[in-house]
Design an enzyme around this catalytic site. Structure first.
Site, mmCIF file in Angstrom:
data_model
loop_
_atom_site.group_PDB
_atom_site.id
_atom_site.type_symbol
_atom_site.label_atom_id
_atom_site.label_comp_id
_atom_site.label_asym_id
_atom_site.label_seq_id
_atom_site.Cartn_x
_atom_site.Cartn_y
_atom_site.Cartn_z
ATOM 1 N N SER A 146 0.855 -1.177 0.000
ATOM 2 C CA SER A 146 0.000 0.000 0.000
ATOM 3 C C SER A 146 0.896 1.233 0.000
ATOM 4 O O SER A 146 2.101 1.135 0.289
ATOM 5 C CB SER A 146 -0.867 0.000 1.269
ATOM 6 O OG SER A 146 -1.490 1.250 1.482
ATOM 7 N N TYR A 159 -2.185 -0.791 10.788
ATOM 8 C CA TYR A 159 -2.251 -1.194 9.375
ATOM 9 C C TYR A 159 -0.995 -0.742 8.643
ATOM 10 O O TYR A 159 -0.407 -1.498 7.858
ATOM 11 C CB TYR A 159 -3.498 -0.565 8.748
ATOM 12 C CG TYR A 159 -3.672 -0.828 7.264
ATOM 13 C CD1 TYR A 159 -4.243 -2.009 6.807
ATOM 14 C CD2 TYR A 159 -3.280 0.123 6.322
ATOM 15 C CE1 TYR A 159 -4.421 -2.241 5.449
ATOM 16 C CE2 TYR A 159 -3.459 -0.096 4.970
ATOM 17 C CZ TYR A 159 -4.024 -1.280 4.542
ATOM 18 O OH TYR A 159 -4.189 -1.505 3.184
#
Length: 255
Positions: A146, A159
Site C-alpha cells: 500500500s 495497518y
C-alpha cells in the site's frame, strides 16, 4: 508487435482474497492474459460466483477456500491445488484487513488480527507455495502492499505497520529465494475506488483532500492495477526482484 513476454498462457495463478475487490480485478486481469486462476476467499459462495463468471467468459478458473492465518489449512489447500489443478506458477498475496481507531485506543485484539492476516498470512501462503516453486526452479510471488508501506495517516498506524512489514518481507523473500529462480515483488496501490472504500469515496471532504494530494488529481480505478500485476507475473519481469511498485497516481512521489 510481440507481446509474448506478457503472455500467461499455460500458467496457474493463486490470488488470495480474490472473491471481491482488487483481488478479483487482478485475477480477472491474469485470466484475460491466459492464466488459469484459483479464486480464493473464506466465503465459498462468493468465490464460486467469481469462478463461474470467469468460466462463462471462456477462462479457466477454480476455487480454494481457506484461512490464510491457519498454517495447516494453508499447507493442505496448496497441496490440493497442486495435486488437483496444477502447480502454482504465480501467487498474488492480496488477502488483507483494515481497522481504524486512534492509536491510544486501538484494541489489542485488532492489532493482532491485522498482523495475523496481513503479514503472517502472507508468510504462510508464500512459504507453502514457494516450496514447490523452488523445486521447479521458477515462480512469481506478488505481495500487495500500500502507499502505507511508505507513509502513515491518523487512525491506521497498525495497518501502516503491517504494510511496511510487507515491503521488507518482500525484500527478504527475494534475498532467500531469487537464487532458486523465483521473482518476488510487491504492488503498493494508492487510493482506489472500490466497494470497500465506498464510504471514503462518498466523503466529499476526503475526496477533495485526495484529489489535491495526488498529482493525478483523482481516485484510481481498480482495473489500473492489472498492468502492474501482469508485468510482475510474466516473463517481462524476469530480472526484477525484491521491488515495491507504487501504483498511486504519484502520491508517494510528491509533497
Amino acid at each position: 508487435m510481440d507481446f509474448s513476454l506478457f503472455d500467461l498462457t499455460g500458467r496457474t495463478a493463486l490470488v488470495t482474497g480474490s472473491s471481491r475487490g482488487i483481488g478479483e480485478v487482478m485475477a480477472r486481469g491474469l485470466a484475460a492474459h491466459g492464466a488459469a486462476v484459483v479464486i480464493h476467499g473464506t466465503d465459498r459462495a462468493a468465490a464460486e460466483a467469481v469462478a463461474e463468471s470467469l468460466i462463462a467468459e471462456g477462462h479457466r478458473a477454480h476455487v480454494a477456500v481457506f484461512d490464510v492465518t491457519d498454517a495447516q489449512a494453508v499447507a493442505e489447500a496448496v497441496a490440493a491445488i497442486e495435486r488437483d489443478v496444477a502447480p502454482i506458477d504465480i501467487l498474488i498475496n492480496n488477502a488483507g484487513i483494515q481497522h481504524r481507531a486512534p492509536l491510544e485506543d486501538f484494541p489489542a485484539d485488532k492489532w493482532q488480527a491485522l498482523f495475523d492476516v496481513n503479514v503472517t498470512g502472507i508468510f504462510h501462503v508464500s512459504q507453502a507455495v514457494a516450496r514447490g516453486m523452488i523445486a521447479r526452479g521458477a515462480g512469481k510471488i506478488i505481495n500487495i502492499g500500500s502507499v502505507q508501506s511508505e507513509l502513515a495517516r491518523p487512525t491506521i498506524a497498525p495497518y501502516t505497520a503491517t504494510k511496511g512489514a510487507i515491503r521488507n518481507l518482500t525484500r527478504g523473500m527475494a534475498a532467500d529465494w531469487a537464487r532458486h529462480g523465483l521473482q518476488i515483488n510487491a504492488i503498493a496501490p494508492g487510493y482506489f475506488r472500490t466497494r470497500l472504500n465506498a464510504a471514503l469515496v462518498a466523503d466529499a471532504d476526503f475526496t477533495a483532500w485526495l484529489e489535491k494530494r495526488t498529482p493525478a488529481g483523482r481516485w484510481g480505478e481498480a482495473e489500473e492495477l492489472i498492468g502492474a500485476a501482469v508485468f510482475l507475473a510474466s516473463s517481462a519481469s524476469s530480472f526484477v526482484n525484491g521491488q515495491t511498485l507504487y501504483v498511486d497516481g504519484g502520491l508517494t512521489a510528491s509533497v
